[in-house]
Design a protein around this motif. Structure first.
Motif, PDB file in Angstrom:
ATOM      1  N   GLN A   1       0.600  -1.509   0.102  1.00 25.17           N
ATOM      2  CA  GLN A   1       0.013   0.096  -0.105  1.00 25.17           C
ATOM      3  C   GLN A   1       0.819   1.614  -0.112  1.00 25.17           C
ATOM      4  OE1 GLN A   1      -2.052   0.462   3.907  1.00 25.17           O
ATOM      5  NE2 GLN A   1      -0.499  -0.924   4.603  1.00 25.17           N
ATOM      6  N   PRO A   2       0.021   2.170  -0.696  1.00 28.40           N
ATOM      7  CA  PRO A   2       0.976   3.827  -0.577  1.00 28.40           C
ATOM      8  C   PRO A   2       1.087   4.445   0.385  1.00 28.40           C
ATOM      9  CG  PRO A   2      -0.610   4.402  -1.647  1.00 28.40           C
ATOM     10  CD  PRO A   2      -1.247   2.807  -1.310  1.00 28.40           C
ATOM     11  N   ILE A   3       1.745   5.213   1.106  1.00 32.87           N
ATOM     12  CA  ILE A   3       2.062   5.707   2.165  1.00 32.87           C
ATOM     13  C   ILE A   3       2.701   6.705   1.754  1.00 32.87           C
ATOM     14  CG2 ILE A   3       2.232   3.700   4.026  1.00 32.87           C
ATOM     15  CD1 ILE A   3       4.485   3.743   4.377  1.00 32.87           C
ATOM     16  N   VAL A   4       2.676   8.010   2.952  1.00 32.04           N
ATOM     17  CA  VAL A   4       3.221   9.398   3.378  1.00 32.04           C
ATOM     18  C   VAL A   4       4.677   9.078   3.991  1.00 32.04           C
ATOM     19  CG1 VAL A   4       3.727  11.321   3.820  1.00 32.04           C
ATOM     20  CG2 VAL A   4       1.515  10.880   2.665  1.00 32.04           C
TER      21      VAL A   4
ATOM     22  N   PHE B   1       5.083   1.336  15.533  1.00 34.24           N
ATOM     23  CA  PHE B   1       4.324   0.617  17.006  1.00 34.24           C
ATOM     24  C   PHE B   1       4.908   1.683  17.719  1.00 34.24           C
ATOM     25  CE2 PHE B   1       6.497   1.595  21.226  1.00 34.24           C
ATOM     26  CZ  PHE B   1       5.325   0.511  21.977  1.00 34.24           C
ATOM     27  N   THR B   2       3.492   2.398  18.227  1.00 36.64           N
ATOM     28  CA  THR B   2       3.391   3.154  19.251  1.00 36.64           C
ATOM     29  C   THR B   2       2.223   1.878  20.606  1.00 36.64           C
ATOM     30  OG1 THR B   2       0.697   3.602  18.874  1.00 36.64           O
ATOM     31  CG2 THR B   2       2.790   4.714  17.541  1.00 36.64           C
ATOM     32  N   HIS B   3       2.226   2.513  21.941  1.00 34.41           N
ATOM     33  CA  HIS B   3       1.602   1.617  22.717  1.00 34.41           C
ATOM     34  C   HIS B   3      -0.268   1.930  22.505  1.00 34.41           C
ATOM     35  CE1 HIS B   3       4.205   3.184  25.485  1.00 34.41           C
ATOM     36  NE2 HIS B   3       5.038   1.699  25.475  1.00 34.41           N
ATOM     37  N   PHE B   4      -0.980   2.484  22.190  1.00 39.46           N
ATOM     38  CA  PHE B   4      -2.415   2.907  21.220  1.00 39.46           C
ATOM     39  C   PHE B   4      -2.438   1.386  19.446  1.00 39.46           C
ATOM     40  CE2 PHE B   4      -5.846   4.530  19.388  1.00 39.46           C
ATOM     41  CZ  PHE B   4      -6.864   4.470  20.785  1.00 39.46           C
TER      42      PHE B   4
ATOM     43  N   GLN C   1       4.062   4.639  11.095  1.00 42.24           N
ATOM     44  CA  GLN C   1       3.946   3.345   9.723  1.00 42.24           C
ATOM     45  C   GLN C   1       2.964   2.487  10.864  1.00 42.24           C
ATOM     46  OE1 GLN C   1       6.951   1.626   8.016  1.00 42.24           O
ATOM     47  NE2 GLN C   1       7.466   4.077   7.357  1.00 42.24           N
ATOM     48  N   ALA C   2       2.803   2.478  11.514  1.00 44.49           N
ATOM     49  CA  ALA C   2       1.549   1.985  13.064  1.00 44.49           C
ATOM     50  C   ALA C   2      -0.118   1.687  12.463  1.00 44.49           C
ATOM     51  CB  ALA C   2       1.454   1.936  14.094  1.00 44.49           C
ATOM     52  N   GLY C   3      -0.141   2.845  11.692  1.00 42.73           N
ATOM     53  CA  GLY C   3      -1.592   2.923  11.098  1.00 42.73           C
ATOM     54  C   GLY C   3      -1.663   1.897   9.570  1.00 42.73           C
ATOM     55  N   PRO C   4      -0.552   1.613   8.663  1.00 40.85           N
ATOM     56  CA  PRO C   4      -0.358   0.516   7.524  1.00 40.85           C
ATOM     57  C   PRO C   4      -0.419  -0.497   7.681  1.00 40.85           C
ATOM     58  CG  PRO C   4       1.010   3.341   6.951  1.00 40.85           C
ATOM     59  CD  PRO C   4       0.201   2.910   8.821  1.00 40.85           C
ATOM     60  N   ALA C   5       0.600  -1.129   8.761  1.00 36.09           N
ATOM     61  CA  ALA C   5       1.352  -2.056   9.375  1.00 36.09           C
ATOM     62  C   ALA C   5      -0.717  -2.863   9.678  1.00 36.09           C
ATOM     63  CB  ALA C   5       1.760  -1.807  10.429  1.00 36.09           C
ATOM     64  N   ILE C   6      -1.270  -2.256  10.872  1.00 39.20           N
ATOM     65  CA  ILE C   6      -2.230  -2.416  11.097  1.00 39.20           C
ATOM     66  C   ILE C   6      -3.635  -2.772   9.580  1.00 39.20           C
ATOM     67  CG2 ILE C   6      -4.404  -2.545  13.444  1.00 39.20           C
ATOM     68  CD1 ILE C   6      -3.031  -1.060  13.969  1.00 39.20           C
ATOM     69  N   GLU C   7      -3.182  -2.158   9.147  1.00 42.11           N
ATOM     70  CA  GLU C   7      -4.826  -2.077   7.654  1.00 42.11           C
ATOM     71  C   GLU C   7      -3.989  -3.135   7.036  1.00 42.11           C
ATOM     72  OE1 GLU C   7      -7.957  -0.586   5.686  1.00 42.11           O
ATOM     73  OE2 GLU C   7      -6.758   0.218   8.174  1.00 42.11           O
ATOM     74  N   GLY C   8      -2.567  -2.719   6.578  1.00 40.15           N
ATOM     75  CA  GLY C   8      -2.758  -4.162   5.742  1.00 40.15           C
ATOM     76  C   GLY C   8      -2.969  -6.021   6.001  1.00 40.15           C
ATOM     77  N   ALA C   9      -2.235  -5.682   7.892  1.00 34.95           N
ATOM     78  CA  ALA C   9      -3.069  -6.741   7.585  1.00 34.95           C
ATOM     79  C   ALA C   9      -4.150  -7.240   7.664  1.00 34.95           C
ATOM     80  CB  ALA C   9      -2.398  -7.449   9.452  1.00 34.95           C
TER      81      ALA C   9
ATOM     82  N   ALA D   1      -7.472   6.762  11.953  1.00 30.77           N
ATOM     83  CA  ALA D   1      -7.607   6.464  13.969  1.00 30.77           C
ATOM     84  C   ALA D   1      -6.600   6.734  14.433  1.00 30.77           C
ATOM     85  CB  ALA D   1      -8.084   4.331  14.204  1.00 30.77           C
ATOM     86  N   LEU D   2      -5.111   5.603  14.205  1.00 26.33           N
ATOM     87  CA  LEU D   2      -4.064   6.330  14.930  1.00 26.33           C
ATOM     88  C   LEU D   2      -3.971   8.160  14.961  1.00 26.33           C
ATOM     89  CD1 LEU D   2      -2.387   3.156  14.307  1.00 26.33           C
ATOM     90  CD2 LEU D   2      -3.385   3.686  16.400  1.00 26.33           C
TER      91      LEU D   2
END
Length: 212
Positions: A39-42, A74-77, A47-55, A150-151
């Motif tokens: 997926q494309p990212i900025v 990675f973030t705690h949230f 990159q925690a959002g794309p990591a979750i979104e792709g999975a 969300a993140l």
């Protein structure tokens, strides 16, 4: 991975390494080496959002239990959100020697562990924002909201929001459990590191074909 791009592309940013305009791609790689989601990212954003979104959005694997990420993924949230949608984030954390463990308040800590235990986590904070956090997890899991948005909404600037406080506190506890496994189980640690190194190797092979 970053790819050179024209400065007029809306998602193009300066690549800090090459000092040229570029866009990013975030590829999910199976332990059998296959790329099963890209997926494309900025660039220059966590990159925690794309990591979750792709999975979540991939359709090649019926169920994913773990996603290995670097510190920037990675973030705690994010760790709490990933758990709510059905899998674990397994980060390779920078500055591991300075990391501390987080435990619930009023929990008796053995004397030998006290030097590595940071401030404790409030279970009351988790309780206050729990329902909202569950609704957010359901929205992301079923596609009504994206993990990236969300993140972005519940980043560090959202401190004080009950949902953020609940997710951050839960994520700290999950990170503590993860570090216990990571540091005490050499086989698990090797598996996480091998997956991340494998992803870097795939990027090295991917770059010549995407820039040709």
């Amino acid at each position: 991975m970053s790819l050179e791009a024209t400065r007029y592309l809306w998602s193009a940013r300066i690549d800090p390494r090459r000092r040229t305009f570029a866009v990013g791609t975030y590829a999910h790689v199976l332990d059998q080496w296959g790329i099963f989601y890209d997926q494309p990212i900025v660039l220059n954003r966590r990159q925690a959002g794309p990591a979750i979104e792709g999975a979540l959005r991939q359709r090649q694997v019926e169920r994913i239990e773990r996603v290995a990420v670097d510190t920037h993924g990675f973030t705690h949230f994010a760790m709490a959100l990933a758990k709510l949608v059905g899998f674990d984030l397994c980060p390779r954390l920078a500055g591991l020697k300075t990391r501390r463990l987080y435990l619930p308040k009023r929990l008796d800590v053995p004397h030998v562990l006290r030097p590595i235990v940071a401030e404790t986590v409030s279970r009351r904070a988790v309780g206050r924002g729990w329902e909202g956090l569950l609704r957010l997890g359901a929205s992301v899991k079923h596609g009504w909201d994206s993990a990236s948005s969300a993140l972005d909404r519940f980043g560090s600037a959202a401190a004080g929001d009950p949902i953020y406080n609940a997710g951050d506190a839960l994520g700290r506890l999950l990170r503590t459990l993860y570090l216990c496994d990571y540091l005490n189980n050499p086989r698990f640690r090797t598996e996480v590191l091998d997956l991340l190194n494998q992803g870097e190797a795939v990027h090295s092979l991917q770059r010549p074909f995407t820039t040709a």
